[in-house]
Design an enzyme around this catalytic site. Structure first.
Site, mmCIF file in Angstrom:
data_model
loop_
_atom_site.group_PDB
_atom_site.id
_atom_site.type_symbol
_atom_site.label_atom_id
_atom_site.label_comp_id
_atom_site.label_asym_id
_atom_site.label_seq_id
_atom_site.Cartn_x
_atom_site.Cartn_y
_atom_site.Cartn_z
ATOM 1 N N GLY A 108 -7.551 0.992 15.528
ATOM 2 C CA GLY A 108 -8.487 0.058 14.918
ATOM 3 C C GLY A 108 -8.304 -1.387 15.286
ATOM 4 O O GLY A 108 -8.943 -2.258 14.695
ATOM 5 N N THR A 131 -10.757 -0.342 22.576
ATOM 6 C CA THR A 131 -11.997 0.066 23.248
ATOM 7 C C THR A 131 -12.969 -1.094 23.349
ATOM 8 O O THR A 131 -13.632 -1.277 24.383
ATOM 9 C CB THR A 131 -12.639 1.236 22.482
ATOM 10 N N GLU A 190 2.580 -1.735 -15.855
ATOM 11 C CA GLU A 190 2.052 -2.703 -14.895
ATOM 12 C C GLU A 190 2.501 -4.126 -15.225
ATOM 13 O O GLU A 190 2.791 -4.915 -14.318
ATOM 14 C CB GLU A 190 0.522 -2.615 -14.859
ATOM 15 N N HIS A 210 5.954 -4.638 -13.811
ATOM 16 C CA HIS A 210 5.917 -5.007 -12.391
ATOM 17 C C HIS A 210 5.609 -6.489 -12.225
ATOM 18 O O HIS A 210 6.243 -7.191 -11.422
ATOM 19 C CB HIS A 210 4.838 -4.187 -11.669
ATOM 20 N N PRO A 254 -1.811 -0.269 17.463
ATOM 21 C CA PRO A 254 -2.194 0.604 16.349
ATOM 22 C C PRO A 254 -3.679 0.947 16.398
ATOM 23 O O PRO A 254 -4.466 0.266 17.068
ATOM 24 C CB PRO A 254 -1.857 -0.244 15.109
ATOM 25 N N ASP A 262 7.088 4.600 -7.219
ATOM 26 C CA ASP A 262 7.947 3.410 -7.186
ATOM 27 C C ASP A 262 9.372 3.782 -6.795
ATOM 28 O O ASP A 262 10.010 3.096 -5.981
ATOM 29 C CB ASP A 262 7.950 2.725 -8.553
#
Length: 628
Positions: free
Chosen positions: A217, A221, A439, A442, A215, A515
């Protein structure tokens, strides 16, 4: 490692010759005008008076100037006449009577001869115009080639940067962490560059090419630079896109030039970043026609990599890509890129080592536990962790602190994951209350359903582009496998916010859109990809894509299925989502008082985390008839 400077003696010699020629031309052009004496200038009226007074001996009439000589004057009769008379000049005016006056006085007059150009002026008239044309042409050529030497053929030269050993910026394997398996593979390449006899004595051959895949990052290199730094050899680095040019054949010429330079400086390492820019499969339809510039460049690269050496010395090719599935099979065959090394996202131990490396560059508070930071950053790549440390340092500097604290790291994590705080985004009291219950819904469902991770924070402070609040769940360990029950737990947790809105307000809002999208996608993957359907059985209805490190984009294409099967898939997905929704409703109905209490508290404080949050969520009770 620093870029090896290009030799400048040719440019210095050209500059010296250019300035010398310029000075010589200026001296020859300006010296006569500066140092040649000019006769005195007199008014035209004085000239007429001298003519009438019989004082003028001769006159030369020019277009822009009249020069005349006065008669000599005798001082005494017994002495010789003085030397020739003085020469004067005046500016002519339109006077048709002047020739008659001169003739009447017997003055010798004539038209001034035309000015004669010197041999030097004649030479300049032939040389300067072509030089101006050549100079302009050279200027535009150098401008189009970014000042690179080589004139009109500079575009065929490789744009690779050459790094050499010997300065304080040298990169080694000690600067790389979290990818131990990849370091081991490249250590073998480094060992061969240092001690080739150890391998050749056994008849072994080092891989001619190593392809780093993973992936973005993750440090591909950086690994290549570290390999060159450990081996102590020249390191050529170039991006795949730098081979392709507007001119047909330029890419292939640059490939040839790159490998010619590498052979001259062997043993060395050639690193091609973003190999997929020129290495895409020729059978994928990426090339439009057989003479495409990219295809010519790829063919030349295949030819150059098919076993080459320079006087017994070795040139090893490293390349990096995050799209190995698009590369041409001929490029990946043994003899070219013999090995593919996976540079994946680090695990917990790897993240801790990476944080320790970057934390050395900042002033860290003694109370900071980097292991806690590593635990809170699952899925972060090396570049993400480097950015995280820098963000934490910037936050500490903004707050005028003496050191970087763990609170700075926690805030930096939230900035990276959820976005910047939008304190200027003012919500109405009604919307703020809806977000708070959403929230908390959740969080309560997530506390009962452990498949989604431990709830670490609840916030109703808007962040990012769309989030009006968020519930932060952190995994307690690195997980590579999830069972069906854990996936269903995640779906129920995602639907907890919508369920809380239904229970408290008896209505739903658009706040649950993301969601619902995530829950539906997860349920569809359970049915079509993971075979977690009792009706459809252990079958995969998606065409899997391997080694897709850039994300799934539009999703995997679905296999050709009958209408009945497609209908069954839709019904199964709907049933899984509805079951998760019912689970969330049951949990929140059973803990309605706790839902109200936590919502009131978060409306007062806006953020709840740490021990206070753990104490509140510890009071959650699972309903006795919870369907799993």
């Amino acid at each position: 490692m620093a870029i090896k400077p290009q030799p400048q003696w040719q440019r210095r010699l050209a500059s010296v010759l250019l300035w010398g020629s310029t000075i010589y031309l200026l001296v020859n052009l300006l010296a006569p005008a500066l140092f040649r004496s000019q006769p005195p200038q007199v008014p035209y009226s004085l000239f007429i008076d001298q003519v009438e007074g019989d004082k003028v001996a001769s006159v030369y009439v020019g277009q822009n100037e009249i020069r005349y000589q006065l008669k000599p004057e005798a001082e005494d009769e017994g002495k010789e006449k003085a030397a020739e008379g003085q020469i004067l000049r005046t500016t002519p005016i339109f006077d048709l009577e002047l020739p008659k006056r001169l003739e009447a006085k017997g003055i010798e007059f004539a038209a001034a001869p035309p000015a004669k150009n010197s041999w030097f002026g004649t030479l300049l008239s032939w040389v300067i115009p072509p030089l101006i044309f050549v100079g302009i042409w050279s200027f535009f050529l150098n401008r189009n080639n970014n000042g690179a030497p080589g004139g009109a053929l500079a575009f065929t030269k490789s744009k690779a940067k050459v790094y050499v050993e010997g300065d304080s910026t040298k990169v080694t394997f000690d600067d790389v962490a979290g990818v131990e398996e990849a370091k081991t593979e490249l250590s073998e390449v480094v060992d061969f560059l240092k001690f080739p006899q150890r391998y050749t004595a056994l008849g072994a051959k080092i891989p001619k090419g190593v392809l780093l895949v993973g992936p973005p990052g993750t440090g591909k290199t950086l690994l290549a630079k570290a390999a060159a730094g450990e081996a102590g050899v020249p390191f050529f680095i170039i991006s795949g896109s730098e081979f392709v040019e507007l001119f047909v054949g330029a890419g292939a010429a640059r490939v040839r030039d790159l490998f010619e330079q590498a052979k001259k400086q062997a043993p060395c390492i050639v690193f091609i970043d973003e190999l997929d820019a020129i290495g895409k499969s020729r059978a994928s339809g990426a090339f439009m026609g057989g003479n495409d510039e990219r295809e010519q460049t790829l063919n030349q690269l295949l030819t150059e990599m098919d076993g080459f050496s320079a006087a017994g010395a070795t040139v090893i090719v490293l390349a990096a890509t995050n799209r190995p599935e698009t590369l041409d099979p001929a490029l990946l065959r043994p003899g070219r890129f013999d090995r593919q090394v996976l540079v994946d996202r680090p695990d917990l131990a790897g993240r801790l080592k990476i944080l320790e490396i970057y934390a050395k560059k900042i002033k860290l508070d003694k109370e900071v536990e980097l292991k806690n930071i590593a635990t809170r950053t699952p899925g972060f790549a090396g570049a993400d962790l480097a950015n995280l440390v820098n963000e934490a340092a910037l936050l500490a500097a903004r707050n005028k602190q003496d050191s970087v604290t763990e609170a700075d790291f926690r805030e930096a994590i939230e900035r990276v994951v959820a976005g910047l705080e939008k304190k200027s985004r003012v919500l109405s009291d009604k919307e703020k209350k809806i977000v708070a219950y959403h929230e908390v819904g959740h969080a309560l469902v997530g506390a009962v359903m452990p498949g989604g991770g431990q709830v670490a924070k609840i916030s109703i402070v808007p962040r990012g582009m769309a989030a009006l609040g968020y519930t932060l769940q952190m995994p307690t360990e690195d997980r590579f496998l999830l069972n069906e029950s854990e996936l269903r737990d995640q779906i129920a947790t995602l639907l907890g916010g919508r369920a809380a809105e239904e229970i408290v307000f008896d209505s739903i809002t658009t706040g649950a859109a993301n969601d619902l999208q995530r829950a539906t996608d997860l349920a569809e993957q359970m049915v079509t990809t993971y075979g977690m359907s009792k009706v459809l059985g252990p079958l995969a209805y998606d065409k899997g894509q391997q080694n897709n490190f850039l994300g799934q984009g539009m999703g995997n294409p679905r296999r050709m299925v009958s209408d009945d099967t497609a209908k069954e898939i839709d019904l199964e997905v709907k049933e899984i989502v509805e079951q998760g929704h019912n689970q969330a409703l049951a949990i929140l109905e059973h803990n309605r008082d706790l839902l109200e209490a936590i919502a009131e508290k978060i409306l007062e404080k806006e953020v709840i985390e740490g021990e206070e949050l753990h104490h509140l969520l510890g009071q959650v009770q699972a309903p006795g008839t919870l369907v799993v």
